[in-house]
Design an enzyme around this catalytic site. Sequence first.
Site, PDB file in Angstrom:
ATOM      1  N   ARG A  73      85.101  23.043 -14.384  1.00 24.08           N
ATOM      2  CA  ARG A  73      83.991  23.999 -14.417  1.00 24.08           C
ATOM      3  C   ARG A  73      84.237  24.995 -15.550  1.00 24.08           C
ATOM      4  O   ARG A  73      85.090  25.861 -15.437  1.00 24.08           O
ATOM      5  CB  ARG A  73      83.933  24.732 -13.066  1.00 24.08           C
ATOM      6  N   HIS A 122      81.875  30.511 -11.484  1.00 27.17           N
ATOM      7  CA  HIS A 122      81.288  29.783 -10.345  1.00 27.17           C
ATOM      8  C   HIS A 122      79.761  29.888 -10.385  1.00 27.17           C
ATOM      9  O   HIS A 122      79.045  28.922 -10.178  1.00 27.17           O
ATOM     10  CB  HIS A 122      81.824  30.366  -9.039  1.00 27.17           C
ATOM     11  N   TYR A 131      90.869  35.120 -12.491  1.00 22.98           N
ATOM     12  CA  TYR A 131      91.793  34.248 -11.742  1.00 22.98           C
ATOM     13  C   TYR A 131      92.290  33.027 -12.508  1.00 22.98           C
ATOM     14  O   TYR A 131      93.054  32.239 -11.981  1.00 22.98           O
ATOM     15  CB  TYR A 131      91.145  33.817 -10.410  1.00 22.98           C
TER      16      TYR A 131
END
Length: 309
Positions: free
Chosen positions: A205, A209, A218
């Site tokens: 990805r 998100h 993160y």
Amino acid sequence: MGFHIGSAGEEAAIVASAAAMREVDWIFPCYREFGALLWRGMPLQGYIDNMYGNSNDSCRGRQMPDHYSGKPYRFASVSSPIGTQLPQAVGFSWAAKLKDEKIAVAVYLGEGATSSADFHTAMNFAGVFQTPTVFLIRNNGWAISVPASHQTAAKSFADKGAAYGVPAVRVDGNDALAVYKTVKAAAEEAAAGEGSKLIEMLTYRMSGHSTSDDPRAYRSEQEVEAWQQKDPIVRLRKYLESNQAWSEKDESDCVEQLRTELKACIKKAEESERPSIASMFEDVYREKPWHLKEQQRQAEQGPRHKANH
Ligand SMILES: Cc1ncc(C[n+]2csc(CCOP(=O)(O)OP(=O)(O)O)c2C)c(N)n1
């Protein structure tokens, strides 16, 4: 436009897999598969109308942006609660089997969804009842901020198929041709009565998100850069160019044409009417019950009505 769930980096896993399904087959999306819906024939305008939630939206403005549905294209609605689409797709494909329809049903999920109870329910049922379901796991490395390594102690997500008696394979999800070939074979076998299949598509990805996420919190830049080198669109383009099937001019013409089309769709969506207040009370009951009629009357006289939304 308030919210978007992107698919950058996962285009091959999403579009090449959809392209491998026949028109008669059904697709049950997760929420990152608008490319599959467009492939299926939803006009770009229909997708943008959903992003705006206007009166032309197939969900009639009742959903969040990017929560599309395309029944005419044999495409079920987006499933935001993780994993809920899985037992639904299995039930749907079981019904098709009972009716001897000889179709396959593809259902998408992220690797994070393999930790949901619905995954186990769906896989077990699919294995026992030999439903024509093709489980398409997009292993994109992350479930929001949780890395794939925290979802399972198994060596791969494909490994999970064995426990349910569902044949499973892992494929390079950034290789459009490999995805196409693998999914096509699985769907054909499923439709021919050979039962369910599980395909883990290894991908990444590239974006957050959703537009509400900042992945820099993160994960490292280096990790993202390494995957940038494996961009599935660039890979396919290079392959086509080396076979004289695509050129730089084709690319720039295509980008220009899409940009123009997108701008026109956005303009039209912005100018389209908002859904009527009455539409909130439609499509559930054949006969509208008294309490809804009462609520509708109140809503139509209330502040939303005066503010024209
Ligand atoms: C039942 C449920 N729990 C939590 C959430 C919040 N949530 C939304 S997306 C997501 C991560 C899903 O990751 P994955 O299944 O790997 O799919 P991806 O987003 O990577 O495509 C979570 C936990 C949710 N939507 N539904």
